[in-house]
Every structure is written in C-alpha cells, then in structure tokens.
Design an enzyme around this catalytic site. Structure first.
Site, mmCIF file in Angstrom:
data_model
loop_
_atom_site.group_PDB
_atom_site.id
_atom_site.type_symbol
_atom_site.label_atom_id
_atom_site.label_comp_id
_atom_site.label_asym_id
_atom_site.label_seq_id
_atom_site.Cartn_x
_atom_site.Cartn_y
_atom_site.Cartn_z
ATOM 1 C CG ASN A 166 -1.443 -1.463 0.710
ATOM 2 O OD1 ASN A 166 -2.310 -1.720 -0.071
ATOM 3 N ND2 ASN A 166 -2.140 -1.992 2.450
ATOM 4 C CG ASP A 168 -2.695 3.313 2.396
ATOM 5 O OD1 ASP A 168 -3.609 2.589 2.463
ATOM 6 O OD2 ASP A 168 -2.503 3.478 3.078
ATOM 7 C CG HIS A 183 4.321 -2.102 -4.469
ATOM 8 N ND1 HIS A 183 2.536 -2.533 -4.536
ATOM 9 C CD2 HIS A 183 4.684 -2.815 -4.752
ATOM 10 C CE1 HIS A 183 3.160 -3.709 -5.295
ATOM 11 N NE2 HIS A 183 5.189 -4.151 -4.947
ATOM 12 C CB CYS A 194 18.409 16.847 -8.580
ATOM 13 S SG CYS A 194 17.100 17.102 -7.430
ATOM 14 C CB CYS A 211 13.259 19.585 -7.722
ATOM 15 S SG CYS A 211 14.306 19.785 -6.617
ATOM 16 N N GLY A 251 -5.171 -9.328 2.524
ATOM 17 C CA GLY A 251 -6.496 -8.064 2.229
ATOM 18 C C GLY A 251 -4.939 -7.963 0.763
ATOM 19 C CB THR A 252 -2.507 -9.180 -0.898
ATOM 20 O OG1 THR A 252 -2.064 -8.398 -2.436
ATOM 21 C CG2 THR A 252 -2.062 -10.309 -0.533
ATOM 22 C CG ASN A 277 -7.489 -11.630 0.309
ATOM 23 O OD1 ASN A 277 -7.149 -10.406 0.619
ATOM 24 N ND2 ASN A 277 -8.603 -11.624 -0.771
ATOM 25 C CB ALA A 295 -8.567 -6.212 7.288
HETATM 26 N N1 APR Z 1 -10.783 -6.883 4.616
HETATM 27 C C1 APR Z 1 -9.784 -8.183 3.809
HETATM 28 N N2 APR Z 1 -9.143 -8.059 2.239
HETATM 29 C C2 APR Z 1 -10.102 -7.751 1.579
HETATM 30 C C3 APR Z 1 -11.530 -5.942 2.299
HETATM 31 C C4 APR Z 1 -11.236 -5.965 3.437
HETATM 32 N N3 APR Z 1 -11.933 -5.344 4.087
HETATM 33 N N4 APR Z 1 -11.783 -5.547 0.717
HETATM 34 C C5 APR Z 1 -11.226 -6.762 -0.193
HETATM 35 N N5 APR Z 1 -9.777 -7.238 0.529
HETATM 36 C C6 APR Z 1 -9.881 -7.877 -0.534
HETATM 37 C C7 APR Z 1 -9.914 -8.783 -1.953
HETATM 38 O O1 APR Z 1 -10.802 -9.169 -1.968
HETATM 39 C C8 APR Z 1 -8.865 -8.425 -3.031
HETATM 40 O O2 APR Z 1 -8.176 -10.218 -3.047
HETATM 41 O O3 APR Z 1 -8.019 -7.188 -0.799
HETATM 42 C C9 APR Z 1 -7.824 -7.905 -1.866
HETATM 43 C C10 APR Z 1 -7.006 -6.293 -2.912
HETATM 44 O O4 APR Z 1 -6.748 -6.965 -3.831
HETATM 45 P P1 APR Z 1 -6.052 -5.888 -5.294
HETATM 46 O O5 APR Z 1 -6.844 -4.644 -4.924
HETATM 47 O O6 APR Z 1 -5.509 -6.668 -6.508
HETATM 48 O O7 APR Z 1 -5.123 -4.938 -4.109
HETATM 49 P P2 APR Z 1 -3.643 -5.505 -4.102
HETATM 50 O O8 APR Z 1 -3.481 -6.636 -3.999
HETATM 51 O O9 APR Z 1 -3.003 -4.890 -3.125
HETATM 52 O O10 APR Z 1 -2.605 -4.841 -5.291
HETATM 53 C C11 APR Z 1 -1.348 -5.487 -5.504
HETATM 54 O O11 APR Z 1 -1.047 -4.407 -7.636
HETATM 55 O O12 APR Z 1 -2.310 -2.209 -8.769
HETATM 56 C C12 APR Z 1 -1.338 -2.841 -7.782
HETATM 57 O O13 APR Z 1 1.176 -1.623 -7.239
HETATM 58 C C13 APR Z 1 -0.268 -1.739 -6.977
HETATM 59 O O14 APR Z 1 0.073 -2.056 -4.966
HETATM 60 C C14 APR Z 1 -0.919 -2.338 -5.926
HETATM 61 C C15 APR Z 1 -0.639 -4.312 -6.459
#
Ligand code: APR
Length: 303
Positions: A166, A168, A183, A194, A211, A251-252, A277, A295
């Site tokens: 993330n 954020d 990231h 620079c 800059c 959460g990915t 997730n 989460a």
């Molecule tokens: N709690 C848990 N999991 C959740 C929730 C929640 N409240 N809401 C969504 N999710 C899950 C979704 O099911 C999904 O599998 O979080 C995941 C988010 O996946 P992505 O949107 O693909 O995000 P991420 O995996 O962080 O993306 C990876 O991709 O676009 C690039 O650089 C960017 O860092 C990012 C990378």
C-alpha cells in the site's frame, strides 16, 4: 532487478498492450506467470461453493471460523519471528478503494495510462491529476482496527517485519515502525532531475510540482508497473519472509510480483503461512490456513 508484475490473464492482456505499445519489460512477467497460472488453475478447481476441507495442506475457513482463528492466534503468540504482508484490502475498511475490487481503481482507470513511467513521460499532468485525486481521498482516511492490531503485534513479537504494497501511508500513521513500503508512499515525491526524495503532503498539490533544490519535475515516489523495487526494501522483505516462523497475509489479491511470491517462499522455508482476505486468491491454495472475512474484524481477534 525485480520489477512489478501481474497474473496470467492480466499478464496476457498487459503483454499484448505492452507489445502493442512496444514497452520493454514483458520478459520479466513470463516465468512468474507460469507459476501463477498453475496456482490459479488449482484455485478454480474448487469453485466458490467448494471451499472447505479439500487440499491436504491448506485448510480454508469462512468468516473467521473459530478453529482457524484459534490456531492462528496460538501460532502468532508462540512465534519469535513474524512477517506480515498487506495489500489494499487492509485499507478498504478505512474507505480507501482497492485496485481490483468491484469499486477498484483499475475498473475505472487504465493502469498503462496512469501507473507506468511511459505514461508519466507521455502526460505528467494527467498522472499528477490522478495522484492528486487519490491524495485528496486518502487525506480524509484513518487507519482501522486491523492497522492498529499490527502495531500491537509488532510490539509483542521479538523479530517482526511488516511488508506493505500500500502507498496510502496508513500503516506509519497507525504507528508501524518495522515496515517496508515496497511500492512507495503517495506522500513522497522524487525529482526526475536530481533524484532527491522528499515528503509533500499538500492537498491539492500544485501541478506540475517542482523540485525545491533544482526546479526539476517531481514525480510520485511510487513503484510503477515494470519499474524495479528499491533493493534495500526488497532484501529486507525477502529476508523477513525467509526467516519467519509465521507469515500473515492480509488483504491482497496475490497477483502482483514480487509480493505474490512471498507465500510460497515462506512455505518453502518451513513457515506457517496464513491468509486473511475477503475473497479467495491464488495464495489460498498455498497457505496453511485461509480465513475469509474483513481485515478489521479478523486481524484484531488474532492477538
Ligand atoms: N478485508 C480483507 N480483504 C479485503 C477487504 C477487506 N475489507 N476488501 C477487499 N479485500 C481483498 C479483496 O478480496 C482482494 O483480494 O483485498 C484484495 C485487494 O486486492 P487488489 O485490489 O488487487 O490490491 P493489492 O493486492 O494490494 O494490489 C497489489 O497491484 O495495482 C497494483 O501496485 C498496486 O500495490 C498494488 C498491487
């Protein structure tokens, strides 16, 4: 040098787009997609209703199943080395859009127009307008219970490292210190002339931002698709994943590399790997325990 990448379907799409756009780094995606492809195949065998006790290794539980939560809680409490990997899903409960969810950023925006060095070279104003919009949105958001629970886990565990995809900045706001933002961070900027990196929390940011040292054009200090991750962050993350007793993934979607390789790397190194997730992912078939839920509801009860 490891570049940011995606899974088979998206990879095929992007490879085609990249080929048509003549961008250089299609090669870096290929060998990783095969592994992703095989795990995706396995994932699709189960279908949404089939989640239960299928695979010999992985145990999947819906909605914070007490048995799985108790097991993971015990593993975390007994571990001296814990690594955590987070993605956009951990911030979804704070109101920050994910990338690939129903309201995900990539549903309404084209990554190749906004999150590649080529896009920035082509139209820095467009890219900055998009990042300004995201900064304005994120500026109104606060960490949630899952972010704070990881701060507490960091305090309790002897060897702890948090790896987030993330940008954020909610983990450092919550108080996380043993942290790699692999990231980048949306509040950091980098001079294209620079190379100086600085923090800029202006909302809105003056476009195009310049800059303060050399007046060069600033860009977001974020890793875009096809760009290499910071070698220090990467080495720190890999060593945490390879030496942990427990890897907790929160959460990915598990489709962007190199972070998407962490579950199998930790598994190969003998760690207990768990996933929290909302939806099943390619990692779900690799982990020892997969807990489906939000989460903010699940992570705090793991302590
Ligand atoms: N709690 C848990 N999991 C959740 C929730 C929640 N409240 N809401 C969504 N999710 C899950 C979704 O099911 C999904 O599998 O979080 C995941 C988010 O996946 P992505 O949107 O693909 O995000 P991420 O995996 O962080 O993306 C990876 O991709 O676009 C690039 O650089 C960017 O860092 C990012 C990378």
């Amino acid at each position: 040098m490891l570049a940011l990448g995606l899974t088979a379907d998206l990879t095929a799409l992007l490879k085609d787009l990249y080929k048509r756009a003549g961008l250089a780094h299609a090669a870096c995606l290929s060998d990783r997609t095969n592994r992703a492809r095989s795990s995706m195949d396995r994932a699709s065998d189960y279908g949404s209703e089939g989640w239960g006790f299928n695979s010999l290794r992985a145990r999947h539980h819906h909605m914070g199943h007490p048995v799985a939560v108790q097991e993971l809680k015990a593993r975390l409490a007994g571990a001296r080395a814990v690594a955590v990997l987070t993605g956009a899903g951990i911030s979804a409960d704070s109101g920050v859009p994910t990338f690939r969810g129903a309201d995900g950023l990539w549903q309404t925006h084209r990554a190749e127009d906004l999150a590649t060095p080529e896009a920035f070279a082509r139209d820095p104003r467009l890219v900055w307008e998009w990042y300004n919009w995201r900064r304005e949105l994120i500026a109104t958001k606060s960490p949630n219970a899952a972010h704070y629970a990881l701060v507490e886990l960091e305090r309790r565990v002897e060897r702890f490292w948090l790896i987030t995809q993330n940008v954020d900045g909610l983990h450092p706001v919550a108080g996380s210190q043993k942290l790699s933002e692999i990231h980048g961070n949306i509040w950091k900027v980098r001079c294209t002339q620079c190379g100086q990196v600085g923090t800029n929390r202006a909302v809105p940011i003056l476009i195009p931002p310049r800059c303060p040292t050399c007046n060069g054009l600033l860009r977001p200090h974020i890793v875009w698709f096809g760009e290499s991750l910071d070698p220090v962050d990467l080495e720190r993350s890999f060593s945490a994943v390879r030496s942990c007793e427990v890897l907790l993934i929160v959460g990915t979607s598990g489709i962007v590399y190199p972070a998407a390789s962490f579950a199998s790397l930790a598994k190969e190194a003998g760690a207990f790997v768990a996933e929290v997730n909302l939806d099943p992912t390619p990692n779900t078939q690799i982990v020892d325990v997969a807990i489906q839920g939000r989460a903010k509801d699940i992570v705090p009860v793991l302590l």
